[in-house]
Each structure stands twice: as C-alpha cells, then as structure tokens.
Design an enzyme around this catalytic site. Structure first.
Site: not given
Ligand code: UDP
Length: 483
Positions: A28, A127
């Site tokens: 991520h 994210d």
C-alpha cells in the site's frame, strides 16, 4: 505592485498542493509514494501524512528515504498519531489489517491537519482501504478526493461490482450471493475459487470493509491505479465506460510505476550490495528470483518443498524467505527450519536471504530470468516493467485475480492446481521444480514479457499515457482552483 511580483504571487496561488495518506504494508505504501513522486516530478507540492506507529521497519525506512529525497518547499511530512485500537474488538489477528482498522478509526484526527495546510489543498489522495470513514471528513472540507488503488484494474472491477451484486440480494453476505463465477460486463469471468478467501468468510474484517466501501466508490472524484492500457485494456475500458458500475469516477491508469529516485537510495542500506555483486557474476537470464512480497510468511511445512524445488530445478536462484508476517518479528534462522544438510545444498546452488531486499533493482538485473511470486500486484507490475517471465503462486487476497491478468496477457503462468499458498495443500519439490523449468524455458512467455516491457516503457516514457494523464489531471486541478 511590480509586474514580476504579481506574476510570482499568482503562480504561487496556482501551485497544486496534494495530501497523500497511505495505509499499512509496502503493497500500500509503495504505490502511494510512487504516485506522490510522479506528481512531485511534475511540479506539485505534496504533504505526506503518515500513520504512526508503522507496522514494519521496512515501512518506516521507506518513508524516511522518501522524505529525504525532496526539499522541504516541495514535500512536507506530518504524523497521524493513531488512536489505540483494542484488537479484541476486531475480527482479525493480521497486524496489517489491524492497522487498516486503526487508521479507519483515527480519521477524526485529520480535519485540523488538513484544514491548516498552506497553500490550501487542491486534492486529497488516500489509500483504498479508507474510503467510507473518510467521506464525512473530506465532504466537510470540500476538496476533491481520490484513492490510490493498490491492485489491478481487474480487481478494481471486482471490488466495484460487488455493490451491484449486493444490491441484487439485499442483506445477503458475499459467501451466499457470490456463485460459481462472478460475471462482470467487459471482464473475463472471475471464478469463486479466485475470490479473496476472507471475503467469503462471514463477518471477517475484510468482508466488512469491502462491503462498506464498494458502494462508496462512486462518491470519489477519481481513482488512480498502477496499470496501463496494454496490460489491462478491457478492464480499464469497462471501468471507464460505466459497464462495471454506473457512475464510477474516472479510473486514471498512471502505471506502470517506475523505479523512483527515493527507492534507489535504499540499496546501500541493506544486503543488496552483496546480492547485486553475486548477480553480476551470473549469466544473462539464468537466475530464478523467489519472493512472496513484504507480508506473506512462508509456512514452515512448505519451506522444505520450496528448497527442494529450487535445488532440483537446475537453475541458480535468489530466494528471499519470510518466516513472519512482520519483519520486526523475524527471529528464527532458516537453517533451524531447513536443517544443516538441506541448507548446505541450498547454498551450493543459490543465495537465500531473510532480509529486506531492493526488489525493483533485483528484478531489473540482466541475470534474472524468471520471478516466482505470490502474485502481489506491485511485484507483478515490477516484473512486467523489467520484462521478466512470471510464475505466480497466489497465497491470499487479490493474488489469484491479479495472477489471472498476467496469465491472460501471456507474460506469466500460474500453477492453479496448487491452490492458495497460505491456506491449502503443501506443494512438493518435484512440482515446484517442474513449474520453474516451465517458466524458465517457455519461449513464448519470454517473447511476450519483452513485448510487454516495451509497451510499459512507452506508457511511462516521455509523451506516454502516464505523462499525458498526469498533465491532464494537474491541469484539471489548476482550472478548478482558478475558477
Ligand atoms: N518488496 C521489496 N523487498 C522485499 C519484499 C517486498 O522491495 O524484500 C516490495 C516489492 O518490490 C513490492 C512490495 O514490496 O513493491 C510488495 O507489494 P506486492 O503488492 O507485490 O505484495 P504484498 O507484499 O503487498 O503482498
């Protein structure tokens, strides 16, 4: 006011200022930082908000490298000190998923940070795992909000279409409304066996986040994704023309992610020096590289099978082993797991390490002729970028859906009969050796991988699709600010 001064002030006012909020794990963090670097390279100012404490040492190292690679007038870093989370309240023991949830529950701390930024934000990019909790926050602050999607366009189509499937069966859980295959317009069907296992586990944290966030994708201003037309033409088209979900915001393919300035500095900080020296001594395309990402521990009962497979395959190899999900917890030596005899045989034929490596650099070394990966999307795109054939062995999550992408475009093979590496049967050395030989000797795979590498370089090159999209996006924000 002098003419020059007025010009300077107006250009300062037009500076595009972006805030990035990544989530846990390199899978991520990497795409977020690489996207941030793209915008920095095009003159944007960036504020990086980093959730603290991080889960792994690899994350804190990478954040430090990123921050030291840009001057302070371009990049500012701010901490988001997470509220403590009682793990017993959450249906997971995975430290990275616990961190996703801790960040989701700490978003109320963001408004004072975001509203005090100067110049005011042009856009907020966060994210993928933070969609629903952030909507009320970004809604009040009134700036466009984007996500950094950290997987393939095929996986995005699946994630987005989940809301359509859920709406057809109100109140039902994915384990019951997902049939033998998921049919999404414009996308090759996704078999139930490829669906992330935790999505089919009722009341798992994974299921809750997916179900909560999928219907909210349409409320975003846009989705940035590490992919490009030649790799995922059909999925990107279906996403962008409303076939997957009506009203989905633009899916902007900024891939392939290229090796970044800040990552290069990492080589001196780990064992990459000696690895690169060893690779320099090997002949072209002769080495098998094996690594299952940053948070996939190899089960102890599987380790011997892999060791035997590598010894039997007949190629030199570089094997990166992780025995724990989180790097800080690695204690046991591999020798203790393999035993002296097997360890000696392994070391006769290749290199085995338990440390963090600079994967982008390794995959790009001319000696590497094949990559055995768990099918993490970043790893797959890194192999594509360097034209290295892939043997994918999905272990969990989105990894089967992503492996299907590289298989469908002919740059990788996927040992489907092995099942999920983290959950199912143990694969023996003979089968592993056979699959590695297939990857290393398959001529069409190698040709396709080179063709896709050329397409990737074109997409990321001067005047390529990535640059065109970045410039268009910056222009859009500039016009919005000017109006
Ligand atoms: N990575 C690395 N060194 C390692 C392990 C992983 O540089 O020792 C990087 C890899 O290059 C990739 C990321 O960590 O960019 C892992 O992301 P991916 O999506 O492949 O898999 P995940 O770890 O999220 O399952």
């Amino acid at each position: 006011m002098a003419m020059n001064e007025a010009k300077l002030l107006s250009s300062e006012a037009m500076v595009v200022h972006l805030a990035f909020l990544p989530s846990a794990g390199l899978g991520h963090l990497n795409p977020c930082l690489r996207t941030a670097e793209l915008f920095l390279r095009h003159g944007c100012r960036v504020t990086l908000i980093t959730p603290k404490p991080t889960v792994s040492t690899a994350e804190s190292n990478l954040i430090a490298l990123f921050c030291s690679a840009f001057p302070s007038h371009q990049l500012t870093q701010l901490d988001l000190n997470l509220s403590p989370l009682d793990p017993t309240q959450v249906n997971t023991t995975d430290p990275f998923w616990l961190q996703f949830e801790a960040i989701r529950r700490s978003v109320h701390l963001l408004p004072p940070i975001l509203s005090s930024l100067s110049p005011p934000l042009s856009a907020f990019i966060h994210d993928v795992t933070l969609i629903s909790p952030l909507l009320p926050v970004t809604g009040t602050l009134c700036f466009p909000t984007y996500i950094c999607f950290t997987s393939s366009a095929r996986m995005l189509a699946f994630f987005a279409h989940l809301s359509v499937l859920a709406a057809r069966s109100p109140g039902a859980k994915p384990c019951s409304f997902i049939g033998d295959a998921v049919e999404i317009p414009g996308i090759a069907p996704i078999a139930r066996s490829s669906v992330p296992p935790l999505l089919l586990e009722p009341d798992s944290l994974f299921e809750r986040i997916f179900m909560e966030d999928s219907p909210n994708l349409t409320k975003l201003s846009g989705i940035f994704i590490n992919s490009f037309e030649e790799l995922e033409e059909d999925a990107l088209a279906a996403l962008n023309d409303g076939r997957v979900v009506p009203g989905l915001p633009p899916v902007v393919a900024l891939g392939p992610s290229v090796p970044c300035k800040f990552e290069k500095a990492s080589s001196s900080k780990n064992c990459s020096g000696s690895i690169m020296k060893w690779l320099d001594e090997q002949s072209a395309e002769s080495v098998v590289y094996v690594c299952f990402g940053n948070k996939t521990e190899t089960r102890k009962e599987q380790i011997k099978g892999i060791a035997n497979g590598l010894i039997e395959c007949g190629y030199k190899f570089l094997w990166v082993v992780k025995l724990k999900k989180v790097d800080k917890e690695e204690e046991e030596e591999l020798e203790g797991v393999l035993g002296n005899e097997l360890m000696r045989k392994v070391e006769e034929k290749g290199i085995v390490v338990k440390t963090w490596v600079d994967q982008m650099e390794i995959v790009g070394h001319p000696a590497v002729g094949g990559f055995v990966t768990h099918g993490g999307w970043n790893s797959l795109v890194e192999a594509v970028w360097h034209g290295v054939p892939i043997l994918s062995w999905p272990h969990n999550g989105d990894q089967k859906i992503c492996s299907e992408v590289v298989q469908m475009c002919g740059v990788g093979i996927w040992a489907e009969e092995w099942g999920w590496g983290s959950l199912e049967t143990v694969v023996n050395g003979e089968e592993i050796a056979k699959a590695i030989k297939e990857m290393m000797s398959n001529v069409s795979l190698r040709i396709k991988a080179k063709e896709m590498k050329d397409a990737a370089r074109k997409a990321a090159g001067i005047g390529g699709s990535c640059e065109v999209k970045i410039k268009r996006q910056i222009e859009e924000w500039t016009v919005e600010e000017g109006s």
